[in-house]
Every structure is written in structure tokens, then in C-alpha cells.
Design a protein around this motif. Structure first.
Motif, PDB file in Angstrom:
ATOM      1  N   LEU A 195      -2.379  -5.811  27.022  1.00  9.10           N
ATOM      2  CA  LEU A 195      -2.686  -5.539  25.613  1.00  9.10           C
ATOM      3  C   LEU A 195      -3.440  -4.225  25.495  1.00  9.10           C
ATOM      4  CD1 LEU A 195      -2.833  -6.289  22.606  1.00  9.10           C
ATOM      5  CD2 LEU A 195      -4.918  -7.584  23.119  1.00  9.10           C
ATOM      6  N   VAL A 196      -2.845  -3.304  24.739  1.00 10.76           N
ATOM      7  CA  VAL A 196      -3.462  -2.007  24.468  1.00 10.76           C
ATOM      8  C   VAL A 196      -3.936  -2.011  23.018  1.00 10.76           C
ATOM      9  CG1 VAL A 196      -3.109   0.488  24.378  1.00 10.76           C
ATOM     10  CG2 VAL A 196      -1.957  -0.872  26.141  1.00 10.76           C
ATOM     11  N   VAL A 197      -5.190  -1.680  22.800  1.00 12.20           N
ATOM     12  CA  VAL A 197      -5.765  -1.681  21.455  1.00 12.20           C
ATOM     13  C   VAL A 197      -5.957  -0.247  20.980  1.00 12.20           C
ATOM     14  CG1 VAL A 197      -7.698  -2.414  20.011  1.00 12.20           C
ATOM     15  CG2 VAL A 197      -6.939  -3.865  21.906  1.00 12.20           C
ATOM     16  N   GLN A 198      -5.425   0.033  19.806  1.00 10.35           N
ATOM     17  CA  GLN A 198      -5.578   1.357  19.194  1.00 10.35           C
ATOM     18  C   GLN A 198      -6.503   1.264  17.993  1.00 10.35           C
ATOM     19  OE1 GLN A 198      -1.809   3.215  18.405  1.00 10.35           O
ATOM     20  NE2 GLN A 198      -1.202   3.207  20.555  1.00 10.35           N
ATOM     21  N   GLY A 199      -7.062   2.432  17.629  1.00  9.04           N
ATOM     22  CA  GLY A 199      -8.108   2.464  16.607  1.00  9.04           C
ATOM     23  C   GLY A 199      -7.709   1.994  15.237  1.00  9.04           C
ATOM     24  N   GLY A 200      -6.501   2.211  14.830  1.00  5.32           N
ATOM     25  CA  GLY A 200      -6.109   1.799  13.485  1.00  5.32           C
ATOM     26  C   GLY A 200      -4.612   1.788  13.346  1.00  5.32           C
ATOM     27  N   LYS A 201      -4.141   0.881  12.489  1.00  2.00           N
ATOM     28  CA  LYS A 201      -2.713   0.802  12.254  1.00  2.00           C
ATOM     29  C   LYS A 201      -2.266   1.995  11.431  1.00  2.00           C
ATOM     30  CE  LYS A 201       0.620  -2.914  11.589  1.00  2.00           C
ATOM     31  NZ  LYS A 201       0.825  -4.298  11.117  1.00  2.00           N
ATOM     32  N   THR A 202      -0.970   2.170  11.318  1.00  2.17           N
ATOM     33  CA  THR A 202      -0.411   3.322  10.617  1.00  2.17           C
ATOM     34  C   THR A 202      -0.629   3.187   9.113  1.00  2.17           C
ATOM     35  OG1 THR A 202       1.711   2.178  10.606  1.00  2.17           O
ATOM     36  CG2 THR A 202       1.323   3.744  12.394  1.00  2.17           C
ATOM     37  N   ILE A 203      -1.918   3.269   8.722  1.00  2.45           N
ATOM     38  CA  ILE A 203      -2.254   3.149   7.300  1.00  2.45           C
ATOM     39  C   ILE A 203      -2.114   4.503   6.608  1.00  2.45           C
ATOM     40  CG2 ILE A 203      -4.100   2.574   5.680  1.00  2.45           C
ATOM     41  CD1 ILE A 203      -5.160   0.620   7.714  1.00  2.45           C
ATOM     42  N   LEU A 204      -2.479   5.597   7.335  1.00  3.80           N
ATOM     43  CA  LEU A 204      -2.460   6.922   6.734  1.00  3.80           C
ATOM     44  C   LEU A 204      -1.077   7.312   6.212  1.00  3.80           C
ATOM     45  CD1 LEU A 204      -4.050   9.452   6.058  1.00  3.80           C
ATOM     46  CD2 LEU A 204      -3.563  10.312   8.360  1.00  3.80           C
ATOM     47  N   PRO A 205       0.011   7.150   6.986  1.00  5.86           N
ATOM     48  CA  PRO A 205       1.331   7.471   6.420  1.00  5.86           C
ATOM     49  C   PRO A 205       1.658   6.670   5.175  1.00  5.86           C
ATOM     50  CG  PRO A 205       1.466   7.282   8.805  1.00  5.86           C
ATOM     51  CD  PRO A 205       0.090   6.828   8.403  1.00  5.86           C
ATOM     52  N   ARG A 206       1.224   5.401   5.141  1.00  7.70           N
ATOM     53  CA  ARG A 206       1.480   4.586   3.943  1.00  7.70           C
ATOM     54  C   ARG A 206       0.688   5.116   2.759  1.00  7.70           C
ATOM     55  NH1 ARG A 206       1.444  -1.688   6.185  1.00  7.70           N
ATOM     56  NH2 ARG A 206       3.142  -1.449   7.702  1.00  7.70           N
ATOM     57  N   MET A 207      -0.558   5.528   3.018  1.00  2.49           N
ATOM     58  CA  MET A 207      -1.372   6.088   1.940  1.00  2.49           C
ATOM     59  C   MET A 207      -0.767   7.385   1.435  1.00  2.49           C
ATOM     60  SD  MET A 207      -5.226   5.342   3.361  1.00  2.49           S
ATOM     61  CE  MET A 207      -5.954   6.158   1.935  1.00  2.49           C
ATOM     62  N   ILE A 208      -0.264   8.208   2.362  1.00  2.00           N
ATOM     63  CA  ILE A 208       0.378   9.463   1.965  1.00  2.00           C
ATOM     64  C   ILE A 208       1.618   9.174   1.128  1.00  2.00           C
ATOM     65  CG2 ILE A 208       1.597  11.494   2.811  1.00  2.00           C
ATOM     66  CD1 ILE A 208      -0.300  11.488   5.200  1.00  2.00           C
ATOM     67  N   ALA A 209       2.423   8.205   1.582  1.00  2.00           N
ATOM     68  CA  ALA A 209       3.628   7.849   0.831  1.00  2.00           C
ATOM     69  C   ALA A 209       3.268   7.332  -0.558  1.00  2.00           C
ATOM     70  CB  ALA A 209       4.426   6.799   1.595  1.00  2.00           C
ATOM     71  N   ALA A 210       2.205   6.500  -0.640  1.00  2.00           N
ATOM     72  CA  ALA A 210       1.771   5.990  -1.941  1.00  2.00           C
ATOM     73  C   ALA A 210       1.276   7.119  -2.831  1.00  2.00           C
ATOM     74  CB  ALA A 210       0.670   4.948  -1.747  1.00  2.00           C
ATOM     75  N   GLY A 211       0.544   8.076  -2.243  1.00  2.00           N
ATOM     76  CA  GLY A 211       0.053   9.218  -3.014  1.00  2.00           C
ATOM     77  C   GLY A 211       1.185  10.076  -3.550  1.00  2.00           C
ATOM     78  N   VAL A 212       2.201  10.298  -2.701  1.00  2.00           N
ATOM     79  CA  VAL A 212       3.365  11.082  -3.140  1.00  2.00           C
ATOM     80  C   VAL A 212       4.088  10.362  -4.273  1.00  2.00           C
ATOM     81  CG1 VAL A 212       5.635  11.927  -2.432  1.00  2.00           C
ATOM     82  CG2 VAL A 212       3.660  12.228  -0.921  1.00  2.00           C
ATOM     83  N   PHE A 213       4.214   9.032  -4.147  1.00  2.00           N
ATOM     84  CA  PHE A 213       4.879   8.252  -5.198  1.00  2.00           C
ATOM     85  C   PHE A 213       4.119   8.368  -6.520  1.00  2.00           C
ATOM     86  CE2 PHE A 213       5.228   4.213  -7.517  1.00  2.00           C
ATOM     87  CZ  PHE A 213       6.592   4.203  -7.782  1.00  2.00           C
ATOM     88  N   VAL A 214       2.787   8.221  -6.458  1.00  2.00           N
ATOM     89  CA  VAL A 214       1.960   8.332  -7.669  1.00  2.00           C
ATOM     90  C   VAL A 214       2.089   9.722  -8.269  1.00  2.00           C
ATOM     91  CG1 VAL A 214      -0.397   8.307  -8.544  1.00  2.00           C
ATOM     92  CG2 VAL A 214       0.349   6.544  -6.953  1.00  2.00           C
ATOM     93  N   LEU A 215       2.104  10.751  -7.399  1.00  3.89           N
ATOM     94  CA  LEU A 215       2.231  12.124  -7.885  1.00  3.89           C
ATOM     95  C   LEU A 215       3.559  12.344  -8.591  1.00  3.89           C
ATOM     96  CD1 LEU A 215       1.064  14.992  -8.006  1.00  3.89           C
ATOM     97  CD2 LEU A 215       2.129  15.423  -5.774  1.00  3.89           C
ATOM     98  N   ILE A 216       4.643  11.805  -8.011  1.00  5.53           N
ATOM     99  CA  ILE A 216       5.966  11.956  -8.624  1.00  5.53           C
ATOM    100  C   ILE A 216       6.014  11.269  -9.983  1.00  5.53           C
ATOM    101  CG2 ILE A 216       8.397  11.315  -8.406  1.00  5.53           C
ATOM    102  CD1 ILE A 216       8.101  11.705  -5.393  1.00  5.53           C
ATOM    103  N   VAL A 217       5.484  10.027 -10.035  1.00  5.69           N
ATOM    104  CA  VAL A 217       5.488   9.284 -11.302  1.00  5.69           C
ATOM    105  C   VAL A 217       4.640   9.998 -12.345  1.00  5.69           C
ATOM    106  CG1 VAL A 217       4.787   7.131 -12.401  1.00  5.69           C
ATOM    107  CG2 VAL A 217       5.932   7.071 -10.188  1.00  5.69           C
ATOM    108  N   SER A 218       3.465  10.509 -11.941  1.00  7.62           N
ATOM    109  CA  SER A 218       2.593  11.222 -12.877  1.00  7.62           C
ATOM    110  C   SER A 218       3.276  12.478 -13.399  1.00  7.62           C
ATOM    111  CB  SER A 218       1.280  11.587 -12.185  1.00  7.62           C
ATOM    112  OG  SER A 218       0.609  10.432 -11.729  1.00  7.62           O
TER     113      SER A 218
END
Length: 207
Positions: A134-157
């Protein structure tokens, strides 16, 4: 004649050899993943499956133990068909559970990294085991999801703002066109009034 008898026995020997070797090729085993990646604060599943062979075997006990990077093996959890599940008093006590033979680790921490061994006891075939790192990493791939959500909000706005300005522009154009039409109407009315006034004055003069 003896040669013919020896040759006639060869297919029988070959069939007997195949009959003996096929169960060996279909040997029972424990199937695990060599490496599994867990993410800090998330759950992770360490898969473990007992593969049946030619001879059926009943699982009597499942045990998971951890070998940390430093230290001795730690027994985490044991399932026995007669006594049920027993979770040992370790730092993982409240965060481990079994799903069939697989191990689930809740709320993964950096200290959970290490080699996890799945041991399965069967009857009448004996015991089998497999080890997962078992290899433990610092954090799941949350940043790409946040970026994708930000881009979506920007497009809608952007679409909403663009739509708003288009509506404003159309309203202004309609208003300007309305004003122009109203001005033309007043000018036409003025011309008609002036014409009627002149005609009335002329009639009055020549009367």
C-alpha cells in the motif's frame, strides 16, 4: 508384436499424464494486487480473492496482517467461520473491515503505508497467502476536478453575461427604432397639419 503392444499403450500413458498434470496446472491460489495506491483522508480497498482449483476447498479463515516499513508484523483483522470477525487492538482498529476476503481501510493516513498480507486457510487444501504493498499519497486528484469545475462556472458565467448584453442591445435597438418611428409619425402628422392649415388659410383668403 511386443513393439506393437508398447505403441498401443503410449496413448493410454499420454492420457494418464494429462489427467494428472491438469489439476496441477489449475492449482488453487490467492489473487491480490501487487501495489495499491491510497489517498490521504480517503478509503482504499486491498483486493484479495481465493481462486478455486480442480478440487473444491472451503474457506475456514481469512486473516490480514501489516508489515510496516519499520517494525514487526501486526495482525489487523481475522475472520473465522466458527467465531466470526475479530478486529485486533491496533492503530487501524476503528478503520478496517472485511468485504468477503478483501480489506477496506477507511480514512487512509500516511502511517498506513506498508505491506499487507492476506492469508486464507481452507479445508482440505491448506493455507494460501498474497501480499499487497500500500502506497499512500498526499491527496487525491481534487485539483483537476476543481479546475474543471472552475472552467465550467467560467463558461456558464460568460454565456449568461453575453446573453444579458445581447438582450440589452436588442432592447436598445428596439427602443431606438421605436423612437425613430414615433418621430417620423410626429413629423408626418406635423406636415399633414401644416398642409391642412395652409389649405384652410387659402380658402379663407379667396372666399
Amino acid at each position: 508384436m511386443r513393439t506393437m503392444k508398447t505403441c498401443s499403450r503410449s496413448p493410454l500413458l499420454l492420457l494418464w499424464f494429462i489427467h494428472v498434470t491438469i489439476p496441477v496446472l489449475e492449482a488453487q491460489e490467492v489473487k491480490v494486487s501487487s501495489t495499491v495506491t491510497g489517498y490521504l483522508g480517503h478509503d482504499v480497498t486491498l483486493p484479495c480473492t481465493f481462486i478455486q482449483g480442480a478440487q473444491h476447498a472451503d474457506i475456514t479463515q481469512v486473516q490480514w496482517e501489516l508489515k510496516p516499513p519499520e517494525g514487526e508484523n501486526i495482525v489487523l483483522i481475522v475472520f473465522n467461520v466458527n467465531f466470526g470477525v475479530s478486529v485486533y487492538n491496533t492503530f487501524l482498529k476503528d478503520r478496517v473491515e472485511l468485504e468477503e476476503q478483501s480489506l477496506i481501510v477507511r480514512d487512509v493516513q500516511m502511517t498506513d503505508a506498508g505491506s499487507y498480507t492476506c492469508s486464507i486457510a481452507t479445508f482440505p487444501s491448506g493455507s494460501f497467502e498474497g501480499t499487497t504493498n500500500l502506497v499512500v499519497q498526499g491527496g487525491k486528484t481534487i485539483l483537476p476536478r476543481m479546475i474543471a469545475a472552475g472552467v465550467f462556472v467560467l463558461i456558464v458565467s460568460t454565456m449568461l453575461v453575453t446573453t444579458y448584453f445581447i438582450i440589452i442591445r436588442i432592447r436598445r435597438e428596439v427602443l431606438v427604432e421605436h423612437r425613430v418611428c414615433y418621430g417620423k409619425f410626429l413629423f408626418s402628422l406635423f406636415l399633414k397639419s401644416t398642409t391642412l392649415t395652409c389649405m384652410a388659410w387659402c380658402v379663407f383668403q379667396f372666399r
